[in-house]
Scaffold this active site. Structure first.
Site, short mmCIF file in Angstrom:
data_model
loop_
_atom_site.label_atom_id
_atom_site.label_comp_id
_atom_site.label_asym_id
_atom_site.label_seq_id
_atom_site.Cartn_x
_atom_site.Cartn_y
_atom_site.Cartn_z
N GLN A 88 -35.54 -3.26 -22.96
CA GLN A 88 -35.01 -1.70 -22.80
C GLN A 88 -36.23 -0.88 -23.28
O GLN A 88 -36.73 -0.87 -24.21
CB GLN A 88 -33.98 -1.35 -23.68
CG GLN A 88 -33.14 -0.09 -23.58
CD GLN A 88 -32.15 0.06 -24.63
OE1 GLN A 88 -32.52 0.26 -25.77
NE2 GLN A 88 -31.02 0.17 -24.12
N TYR B 95 -33.36 10.51 -26.23
CA TYR B 95 -34.67 10.12 -25.99
C TYR B 95 -35.25 10.82 -24.91
O TYR B 95 -34.61 11.82 -24.41
CB TYR B 95 -34.90 8.69 -26.12
CG TYR B 95 -34.09 7.88 -27.07
CD1 TYR B 95 -34.60 8.37 -28.40
CD2 TYR B 95 -33.19 6.88 -27.16
CE1 TYR B 95 -33.99 7.88 -29.54
CE2 TYR B 95 -32.72 6.35 -28.39
CZ TYR B 95 -33.15 6.90 -29.51
OH TYR B 95 -32.32 6.44 -30.63
#
Length: 304
Positions: free
Chosen positions: A51, A133
């Site tokens: 990820q 993010y």
């Protein structure tokens, strides 16, 4: 025993670091270290993807390598505090606003990270597009005040994650690239008044990309049914996440609402989760106070 392991959020660059004690995939040392993990997974017959998580403005210099920058779509601080090993809790830094050219440099960082992940033995990569993010900062109304091709309309604000997915797909093949998203997620000081429109723009953008999978979390708002929209409009494998147990996961699979269900909290406390599910055994409860704390407690000391 998992069908697929999604490894911990990992930075594609030094600039992408934000939290303490999180991994990266931008150096030869990191690639070599990750190879030990992927070799072990493959030796046991497993499959694992990395990820990719660029923290963007969710960062403090206390947690970043020397010489790195904290970057974001706009020069707007995230109203959150982060834990550090240096001073305890610390405010986030004022981020450097990426120029148009620098946005494309970050996209190149992701492309290179995907190549590095393959070199480290990962079967693919997953773009972390939620939880405040960098990709979600571009999609956010409060974090993105740009006036160029990456700001303003919903279509412009989703441009960054779509270009990242395209770059990684060109680098290692779309069949090795997944995308994780959660509509309406406010974590890390994010605001989106039109979560359904954002998800729609993303679904329109990834149509035809032939991604490995779409990893959708339960929407953090009643304004959109993320699972239903994704199932109806995404023609590839769909993974759903957030709050499922054995029975509710089976119900969703049996109803053809998804192709797979992912677990995090249950897996933290139950490394043998598949076996426990198969045998209908009681699950150990994870200890939230030990998450990301370092050491064996809450990491490798749960009962088998």
């Amino acid at each position: 025993g998992a069908g697929l392991i999604v490894a911990e959020g990992t930075s594609p660059s030094a600039d992408g670091m934000g939290y303490c004690r999180t991994p990266g995939i931008y150096s030869s040392e990191q690639i070599a270290a990750w190879r030990k993990v992927t070799d072990a997974v493959h030796a046991a017959g497993g499959c694992i993807v990395l990820q990719l998580m660029h923290c963007g403005r969710v960062a403090t210099h206390h947690n970043k390598p020397a010489g790195s920058k904290t970057v974001a779509p706009s020069a707007i601080k995230a109203d959150v505090e982060l834990f550090t090993d240096v001073v305890g809790m610390a405010a986030t830094d004022m981020p450097h606003e990426l120029s148009n050219a620098e946005v494309y440099d970050v996209i190149e960082d992701y492309r290179r990270a995907a190549i590095n992940a393959r070199e480290a033995g990962f079967d693919g990569v997953e773009l972390h597009g939620t939880s405040g993010y960098l990709p979600m900062q571009f999609m956010s109304e409060n974090a993105n005040q740009r006036t160029d091709e990456f700001g303003g309309s919903v279509e412009n604000r989703v441009r960054f994650p779509l270009l990242v997915l395209e770059a990684m797909s060109e680098a290692i093949g779309a069949g090795r690239v997944g995308f994780r998203f959660c509509p309406g997620n406010k974590f890390n000081d994010i605001s989106d008044s039109q979560p359904a429109a954002t998800l729609q723009a993303l679904l329109d953008g990834i149509a035809g990309m032939d991604l490995a999978y779409l990893h959708i979390m339960k929407a953090h708002t009643r304004k959109v049914d993320a699972f239903a929209m994704a199932r109806e409009q995404f023609n590839g494998p769909l993974i759903i996440n957030d709050g499922f147990d054995r029975n509710s996961a089976i119900e969703m699979i049996d109803a053809d609402a998804a192709d797979a269900v992912s677990f995090a909290r249950h897996y933290i406390a139950n490394p043998n989760l598949v076996e426990r599910f198969k045998e209908g055994r009681e699950l150990a409860e994870f200890d939230r106070s030990t998450l990301y704390s370092g050491g064996a407690a809450g990491y490798s000391d749960y009962p088998a």
